[in-house]
Each structure stands twice: as structure tokens, then as C-alpha cells.
Design a protein around this motif. Structure first.
Motif, PDB file in Angstrom:
ATOM      1  N   CYS A  70      23.397   8.773  -2.548  1.00 31.13           N
ATOM      2  CA  CYS A  70      23.068   8.809  -3.882  1.00 31.13           C
ATOM      3  C   CYS A  70      21.603   9.236  -3.901  1.00 31.13           C
ATOM      4  N   THR A  71      21.260   9.770  -5.195  1.00 30.00           N
ATOM      5  CA  THR A  71      20.116  10.067  -5.564  1.00 30.00           C
ATOM      6  C   THR A  71      19.313   8.818  -6.475  1.00 30.00           C
ATOM      7  N   ILE A  72      18.039   8.658  -6.100  1.00 30.26           N
ATOM      8  CA  ILE A  72      17.503   7.700  -7.049  1.00 30.26           C
ATOM      9  C   ILE A  72      16.641   8.357  -8.088  1.00 30.26           C
ATOM     10  N   LEU A  73      16.832   7.606  -9.398  1.00 27.06           N
ATOM     11  CA  LEU A  73      15.809   7.965 -10.387  1.00 27.06           C
ATOM     12  C   LEU A  73      15.193   6.769 -10.812  1.00 27.06           C
ATOM     13  N   GLY A  74      13.862   6.540 -10.303  1.00 25.04           N
ATOM     14  CA  GLY A  74      13.149   5.352 -10.501  1.00 25.04           C
ATOM     15  C   GLY A  74      11.801   5.380 -11.078  1.00 25.04           C
ATOM     16  N   THR A  75      11.357   4.436 -11.384  1.00 22.35           N
ATOM     17  CA  THR A  75       9.857   4.381 -12.001  1.00 22.35           C
ATOM     18  C   THR A  75       8.699   3.424 -11.011  1.00 22.35           C
ATOM     19  N   ILE A  76       7.744   3.887 -10.942  1.00 20.29           N
ATOM     20  CA  ILE A  76       6.816   3.258 -10.197  1.00 20.29           C
ATOM     21  C   ILE A  76       5.551   3.216 -11.175  1.00 20.29           C
ATOM     22  N   PRO A  77       4.808   2.011 -10.893  1.00 21.82           N
ATOM     23  CA  PRO A  77       3.381   1.739 -11.653  1.00 21.82           C
ATOM     24  C   PRO A  77       2.309   2.866 -11.156  1.00 21.82           C
ATOM     25  N   THR A  78       1.222   3.338 -11.821  1.00 24.84           N
ATOM     26  CA  THR A  78       0.269   3.887 -11.297  1.00 24.84           C
ATOM     27  C   THR A  78      -0.599   2.937 -10.668  1.00 24.84           C
ATOM     28  N   PRO A  79      -1.196   3.477  -9.657  1.00 27.08           N
ATOM     29  CA  PRO A  79      -2.008   2.653  -8.727  1.00 27.08           C
ATOM     30  C   PRO A  79      -3.180   1.996  -9.272  1.00 27.08           C
ATOM     31  N   LYS A  80      -3.404   0.871  -9.487  1.00 24.01           N
ATOM     32  CA  LYS A  80      -4.716   0.017 -10.038  1.00 24.01           C
ATOM     33  C   LYS A  80      -4.889  -1.109  -9.181  1.00 24.01           C
ATOM     34  N   GLY A  81      -6.137  -1.472  -8.898  1.00 25.01           N
ATOM     35  CA  GLY A  81      -6.156  -2.610  -8.148  1.00 25.01           C
ATOM     36  C   GLY A  81      -5.449  -2.610  -6.770  1.00 25.01           C
ATOM     37  N   LYS A  82      -5.156  -3.641  -6.129  1.00 25.03           N
ATOM     38  CA  LYS A  82      -4.457  -3.549  -4.746  1.00 25.03           C
ATOM     39  C   LYS A  82      -3.300  -2.697  -4.957  1.00 25.03           C
ATOM     40  N   PRO A  83      -3.091  -1.772  -3.800  1.00 23.84           N
ATOM     41  CA  PRO A  83      -1.992  -1.207  -3.590  1.00 23.84           C
ATOM     42  C   PRO A  83      -0.693  -2.059  -3.396  1.00 23.84           C
ATOM     43  N   LEU A  84       0.278  -1.558  -3.965  1.00 28.17           N
ATOM     44  CA  LEU A  84       1.754  -2.554  -3.747  1.00 28.17           C
ATOM     45  C   LEU A  84       2.239  -1.855  -2.806  1.00 28.17           C
ATOM     46  N   GLY A  85       2.518  -2.355  -1.318  1.00 27.45           N
ATOM     47  CA  GLY A  85       3.396  -1.803  -0.196  1.00 27.45           C
ATOM     48  C   GLY A  85       4.348  -0.895  -0.503  1.00 27.45           C
ATOM     49  N   LEU A  86       5.372  -1.346  -1.079  1.00 23.06           N
ATOM     50  CA  LEU A  86       6.658  -0.455  -1.580  1.00 23.06           C
ATOM     51  C   LEU A  86       6.268   0.748  -2.322  1.00 23.06           C
ATOM     52  N   VAL A  87       5.526   0.384  -3.326  1.00 24.25           N
ATOM     53  CA  VAL A  87       5.459   1.456  -4.193  1.00 24.25           C
ATOM     54  C   VAL A  87       4.699   2.627  -3.720  1.00 24.25           C
ATOM     55  N   GLU A  88       3.437   2.261  -2.771  1.00 27.61           N
ATOM     56  CA  GLU A  88       2.944   3.610  -1.999  1.00 27.61           C
ATOM     57  C   GLU A  88       3.887   4.080  -0.959  1.00 27.61           C
ATOM     58  N   GLU A  89       4.776   3.155  -0.219  1.00 29.84           N
ATOM     59  CA  GLU A  89       5.657   3.894   0.635  1.00 29.84           C
ATOM     60  C   GLU A  89       6.422   4.855  -0.117  1.00 29.84           C
ATOM     61  N   VAL A  90       7.044   4.467  -1.404  1.00 26.31           N
ATOM     62  CA  VAL A  90       7.902   5.286  -1.998  1.00 26.31           C
ATOM     63  C   VAL A  90       6.950   6.701  -2.450  1.00 26.31           C
TER      64      VAL A  90
END
Length: 196
Positions: free
Chosen positions: A141-161
Motif C-alpha cells: 500500500c501507499t500511505i497518505l499521512g500527515t505529520i506536524p512541523t518540527p517544533k521543540g523536541k523532535p518526535l522520533g517517528l515523525v523525523e524518521e518518516v
């Protein structure tokens, strides 16, 4: 080669609306769409929390503003983001089964899986993090997702994506949000070609 498309941008810029519009367009062109999006819950004009809504219309709590009168929950660990208390059992009960179905997609069926969003609230769930990683690596499958813009401490999985080579990140702004749907759809069509 991009396999997945993620939208990013400040809160309230319209990422979820774009996800919904992209899904409607793809559904009408015969693409199977599964997954979930996050919706604000308002009471009397005030935001009181967020719900998780599946593509088939099931709905469950993601978070609610802490009820001062109720006091602390009994013995359960509380997960909070700002003034919101995250309802982890409710989120996992609704979201996790969706991931299990994805792997079971019949081959040859182009499938889009929606994850709106990978954010602070959702990341309290270790099972969710594992499921997202597996789905990113899956070929069905293809994922269509949303992630927040970086602010403060980076979120591990978000930065991974964000740093994955097979992910195309599209930034949504107030300036481009009304014109960007075609770009999102074009990127998704391109990704879907390679998953079919």
C-alpha cells in the motif's frame, strides 16, 4: 522513488481537509482507501478534544480536555498533551485493527492507507509506532499521512518518516492550500503505480 506522501504544516492549516479531499478523489477513481483521520470535537464553539474517524465512518475518542471536576484517573497512567488527556485504549481499539487489514490486501488492488496524523498524541502508543513502521515498509500500500512541523523536541517517528527516501513530504501553507490538491493527487497516483 516515492512510495508514500505525507503532508506537513502548522496546526489548523487544512492538512486533514486536504487528506479528505484527496481520498474522495481517489475513491471515485476506484482506489481502495482505508485508515483514519483526526477530527476536532467542538462544544459550544470551543474545542474540547479530538476524535479518530475511520474511512468507514467509525469514530472513537483520541483525547479530551481534562475534566477538573473528575480529578485524576484511578491508578491508570495518564497521557497528556497540553490540556488534553489522551484516551489511549479508545485510540488503539479503533486504529490498530485498520493496520492489520492493510497487510491482508489482495495483490493487484491499489490501496491507499491514510494516517492522519502521526503526532504527539498518537505516539504514546508503542503498538501504533510499530504498526506505522511495518506499514511504511510494506509493499502492498501507499500511505497518505500527515505529520506536524518540527517544533521543540523532535518526535522520533515523525523525523524518521520525514527523512525516509521513499516518502515525499509536501508542506501545506495558507498560501498554497487551495491550489495544492492536484499536486498531492499527482504524487499519490505516481506512488500507487508502483504499489500495484
Amino acid at each position: 522513488m516515492s512510495k508514500h506522501v505525507f503532508l506537513t504544516g502548522p496546526p489548523g492549516v487544512g492538512k486533514t481537509t486536504l487528506v479528505q479531499r484527496a481520498c474522495d478523489a481517489l475513491l471515485s477513481s476506484g482506489v481502495g482507501v482505508e485508515g483514519f483521520y483526526t477530527e476536532e470535537v467542538r462544544e459550544g464553539g470551543r474545542r474540547v478534544g479530538f476524535d479518530v474517524v475511520t474511512m468507514s465512518g467509525e469514530r472513537g475518542h483520541l483525547s479530551r480536555i481534562r475534566d477538573i471536576s473528575a480529578g485524576a484517573s484511578h491508578g491508570r497512567r495518564e497521557y497528556t498533551v497540553g490540556q488534553y488527556v489522551v484516551d489511549l485504549p479508545s485510540f488503539e481499539n479503533l486504529a490498530l485493527p485498520l493496520f492489520r487489514n492493510v497487510g491482508a490486501a489482495r495483490s493487484g488492488n491499489r490501496k491507499l492507507f491514510v494516517i492522519d496524523e502521526i503526532g504527539k498524541m498518537e505516539l504514546f502508543s508503542q503498538s501504533f509506532i510499530r504498526a506505522v513502521r511495518q506499514t511504511l515498509d510494506s509493499t502492498s500500500c501507499t500511505i497518505l499521512g500527515t505529520i506536524p512541523t518540527p517544533k521543540g523536541k523532535p518526535l522520533g517517528l515523525v523525523e524518521e518518516v520525514r527523512s525516509r527516501r521513499d516518502v515525499k513530504v509536501i508542506t501545506v501553507s495558507k498560501e498554497n492550500r487551495n491550489a495544492i490538491l492536484q499536486d498531492i493527487l499527482a504524487a499519490l497516483q505516481e506512488c500507487l503505480k508502483h504499489t500495484a
